[in-house]
Scaffold this active site. Structure first.
Site, PDB file in Angstrom:
ATOM      1  N   CYS A   1     -16.449   1.874   0.534  1.00 30.08           N
ATOM      2  CA  CYS A   1     -15.260   1.039   0.773  1.00 30.08           C
ATOM      3  C   CYS A   1     -14.814   1.094   2.225  1.00 30.08           C
ATOM      4  CB  CYS A   1     -14.136   1.461  -0.161  1.00 30.08           C
ATOM      5  SG  CYS A   1     -13.688   3.194   0.021  1.00 30.08           S
TER       6      CYS A   1
ATOM      7  N   ASP B   1     -17.181   7.347  -1.333  1.00 29.49           N
ATOM      8  CA  ASP B   1     -15.901   7.195  -0.636  1.00 29.49           C
ATOM      9  C   ASP B   1     -15.579   8.541   0.017  1.00 29.49           C
ATOM     10  OD1 ASP B   1     -13.376   6.362   0.203  1.00 29.49           O
ATOM     11  OD2 ASP B   1     -12.445   6.531  -1.770  1.00 29.49           O
TER      12      ASP B   1
ATOM     13  N   GLN C   1     -10.033  -3.659  -3.508  1.00 28.97           N
ATOM     14  CA  GLN C   1     -11.352  -3.194  -3.083  1.00 28.97           C
ATOM     15  C   GLN C   1     -12.396  -3.533  -4.139  1.00 28.97           C
ATOM     16  OE1 GLN C   1     -12.266  -1.472  -0.095  1.00 28.97           O
ATOM     17  NE2 GLN C   1     -14.251  -2.042  -0.913  1.00 28.97           N
TER      18      GLN C   1
ATOM     19  N   HIS D   1      -7.363   1.123  -6.411  1.00 30.22           N
ATOM     20  CA  HIS D   1      -7.566   0.240  -5.253  1.00 30.22           C
ATOM     21  C   HIS D   1      -8.186  -1.062  -5.789  1.00 30.22           C
ATOM     22  CE1 HIS D   1      -7.841  -1.134  -1.289  1.00 30.22           C
ATOM     23  NE2 HIS D   1      -8.666  -0.255  -0.746  1.00 30.22           N
TER      24      HIS D   1
ATOM     25  N   ARG E   1     -13.739  -8.460   1.368  1.00 31.95           N
ATOM     26  CA  ARG E   1     -12.308  -8.208   1.112  1.00 31.95           C
ATOM     27  C   ARG E   1     -11.507  -9.479   1.397  1.00 31.95           C
ATOM     28  NH1 ARG E   1     -10.292  -3.108   1.330  1.00 31.95           N
ATOM     29  NH2 ARG E   1      -8.485  -4.184   0.452  1.00 31.95           N
TER      30      ARG E   1
ATOM     31  N   ARG F   1       0.878  -1.186   0.000  1.00 31.68           N
ATOM     32  CA  ARG F   1       0.000   0.000   0.000  1.00 31.68           C
ATOM     33  C   ARG F   1       0.903   1.219   0.000  1.00 31.68           C
ATOM     34  NH1 ARG F   1      -5.297   1.411   3.529  1.00 31.68           N
ATOM     35  NH2 ARG F   1      -6.079   0.003   1.918  1.00 31.68           N
TER      36      ARG F   1
HETATM   37  N1  NVA Z   1      -9.863   6.891  -1.340  1.00 28.80           N
HETATM   38  C1  NVA Z   1      -9.523   6.421  -0.014  1.00 28.80           C
HETATM   39  C2  NVA Z   1      -9.780   4.958   0.103  1.00 28.80           C
HETATM   40  C3  NVA Z   1      -9.513   4.370   1.461  1.00 28.80           C
HETATM   41  C4  NVA Z   1      -9.712   2.898   1.491  1.00 28.80           C
HETATM   42  C5  NVA Z   1      -8.073   6.760   0.285  1.00 28.80           C
HETATM   43  O1  NVA Z   1      -7.229   6.594  -0.604  1.00 28.80           O
HETATM   44  O2  NVA Z   1      -7.789   7.192   1.408  1.00 28.80           O
HETATM   45  N1   CP Z   2     -11.261  -0.056   2.325  1.00 23.65           N
HETATM   46  C1   CP Z   2     -10.006  -0.148   2.764  1.00 23.65           C
HETATM   47  O1   CP Z   2      -9.046  -0.398   2.008  1.00 23.65           O
HETATM   48  O2   CP Z   2      -9.870   0.020   4.110  1.00 23.65           O
HETATM   49  P1   CP Z   2      -8.511   0.156   4.913  1.00 23.65           P
HETATM   50  O3   CP Z   2      -7.903   1.492   4.560  1.00 23.65           O
HETATM   51  O4   CP Z   2      -8.914   0.077   6.341  1.00 23.65           O
HETATM   52  O5   CP Z   2      -7.585  -0.966   4.520  1.00 23.65           O
END
Ligand code: NVA
Ligand code: CP
Length: 306
Positions: A263, A223, A131, A128, A291, A101
């Site tokens: 998400c 989101d 997701q 993502h 997930r 990540r």
């Molecule tokens: N768009 C959000 C998704 C979190 C799972 C982010 O990147 O923070």
């Molecule tokens: N939806 C998602 O990826 O959640 P986290 O940021 O908690 O992993």
């Protein structure tokens, strides 16, 4: 040749559907997959916080018999300047899959190029894709099929939106994305999603009017307005995005049996109201659970033991 999963577009339409089928099987009979990854190890590196991705990947790997190792970049030499490529070269000698990540998609590409084992995008600023697997499985479980279903996404044209655009197009769904002007998904992703949709019978529409996007939709999705790394813009964004809140008014415009997805994590009272996330149309907890099942299927697929 090893396979990476950096983008939803790394899977063909047939592979994506097969992966959803496998995830459904894994979910229905987890005991059938209990030892399938025995002797394997999965490293997960987080350069941003995570609740769902980290825990669901760890549990998915362990419940299939693999050994998960989850680390934040601050705990690694990565945090002291070791390159992502050298990290990949070394981790490849210990583990069978590397999950990352991070911020720039380019870091995932560099990691994948330097690693001899599959690399998985656990969220970047661009996509993502893990997701999206859970999102599609959840819609399919509830609606029975995906083809020609309409998903309306409200809010920021971000990483989650990009993966949804590609994923919905790939399975022949119709996706409408309503954002404030200036917050649209990036044109190259929209172009690619449209190209895919012409092959699958799907459709891709970009709008600025949230009500128009929600009208008759089978699925409503939102989101956060400020993604990880955009915390400094949160106040400004809260004003710009106000009209894109997923609230009861939007639910009323959608199909009577609409499914609401997010998400997570949710900022209740901002992009979604308590009433909607806790209401009868919400499937967000099933979506979060999925997930785990979809990522277990992904590990099996990437390791060729499905
Ligand atoms: N768009 C959000 C998704 C979190 C799972 C982010 O990147 O923070
Ligand atoms: N939806 C998602 O990826 O959640 P986290 O940021 O908690 O992993």
């Amino acid at each position: 040749m090893k396979r990476d999963y950096l983008s939803v577009d790394d899977l063909t339409q047939d592979e994506l559907i097969a992966l959803l089928d496998l995830a459904a099987k894994v979910k229905a009979e987890p005991e059938g997959y209990a030892g399938r990854l025995h002797g394997r190890a999965v490293a997960m590196v987080f350069e941003k916080p995570s609740t769902r991705t980290r825990v669901s990947f760890e549990v998915a790997a362990a419940s299939a018999g693999a050994h998960p190792v989850a680390l934040s970049s601050a705990e690694l030499q990565l945090g002291r300047g070791e390159t992502i490529e050298d990290t990949g070269r070394v981790l490849s000698r210990y583990v069978d899959v590397v999950v990352l990540r991070t911020f720039e998609q380019e870091r995932l590409e560099l990691l994948a190029a330097a690693s001899s084992v599959p690399v998985v995008n656990a969220l970047s600023d661009f996509e993502h894709p893990c997701q999206c697997l859970a999102d599609l499985l959840t819609v399919r479980e509830i609606k029975g099929d995906l083809k020609s279903r309409t998903l309306a996404y409200l809010g920021d044209g971000n990483n989650v939106t990009h993966s949804l655009l590609l994923g919905c197009a790939k399975v022949g769904m119709r996706i409408r994305v309503a954002t404030p002007p200036g917050f649209e998904p990036i044109p190259q992703v929209v172009h690619r999603a449209r190209e895919i949709a012409t092959q699958t019978g799907g459709a891709v529409e970009l709008l600025n009017d949230p009500a128009e996007a929600c009208s008759g939709a089978d699925v409503l999705y939102t989101d956060v307005w400020a993604s990880m790394g955009q915390e400094g813009e949160a106040d400004e964004r809260a004003l710009v995005f106000l009209a894109y809140q997923l609230n009861e008014r939007m639910v009323e415009l959608a199909a009577p049996d609409v499914t609401v997805l997010h998400c997570l994590p949710a900022h209740r009272g901002q992009e979604i109201t308590d009433e909607v996330i806790d209401g009868p149309h919400s499937a967000v907890w099933d979506q979060a659970e999925n997930r785990m099942h979809t990522q277990k299927a992904l590990l099996l697929f990437l390791l060729g033991v499905a």
